[in-house]
Design a protein around this motif. Sequence first.
Motif: not given
Ligand code: AG3
Length: 274
Positions: A8, A10, A51-54, A62-63, A87, A156-157, A159, A189, A223-224, A228
């Motif tokens: 990823e 960043h 981009i990793v979300q979860t 995070y949640h 998700d 919960d969007c 980036d 976020q 994440y980065i 966060w």
């Molecule tokens: N939404 C925000 C994730 C941001 C990740 N950013 C990144 N890896 N640079 C996460 C969705 C989880 N429901």
Amino acid sequence: MLDFWFTEHHTDNYKVSWRMDKILHFEKSPFQEIAVVESPELGRALLLDNIVQTTTKFEFIYHETIVHIPLMIHPEPKRVMVVGGGDGGAVKEILKHPSVETVDLIEIDERVIEVSKKWLPEISHALRSDKVNIMTIDGLKHMKQCSSQYDIIIVDCTDPSGPSMDLFSKDFYRDVYNALKDDGVFVSQTGSPSFSTHFKQAVQNIMEVFPLAKPYLTCEPTYIAGFWSFTVGSKKYQLDNINPERMFNIETKYYTPDIHKAAFVLPKYIEQLL
Ligand code: AG3
């Protein structure tokens, strides 16, 4: 072992890689590239546009942080809206609060919902609850049509780039303000305070719209690297005035009433950014 790595980016000068075992799913939806991969370190991961979300290993951090902080600030949240969050991880945490009657999930990309239901059942299972209304529509447009309806709104969007960009604008935050009841609470976020260029602007926009507003922090290892951020905006309730007894019957792995207070303590260099 396969020497197969996901990277990823960043920033232009900083990237992070982790080994993958398999790509379980890949598709291009009308909005983005959606992938689910299996990794020895992180479990299953949902990637949107690379981009990793979860991940199944760390989604709880995070949640729990995006959900329990605003829901504890409000003394009795009943009607909740989530923008994004296809998700289902945020919905899973929201439904742990017995006062919640309905959750409207406003996700622009129905494929994210379907892919999560299929490949990430341990995160997405709450999407099947009767309390959840899923609407696959544009959150920006929907927000404009709502007025004094919600106790809580959670953004919960992804980036800010492409379609999410406007979800960090002052105009959108004004629409969120109007969609909330008189004592409503909002959270979004707001990215990495260390590496993201949008953190400061997003926080300032929220602070200009809500009378009580502040960023808070967690550390999500996928994440980065480092902190966060999330930023809460409240119309009426103080951000630290919570009733810890409400957590007695709610099972969490990260959130506690002490974490709630600690999350709002900002390191000096982040305070100084604002
Ligand atoms: N939404 C925000 C994730 C941001 C990740 N950013 C990144 N890896 N640079 C996460 C969705 C989880 N429901």
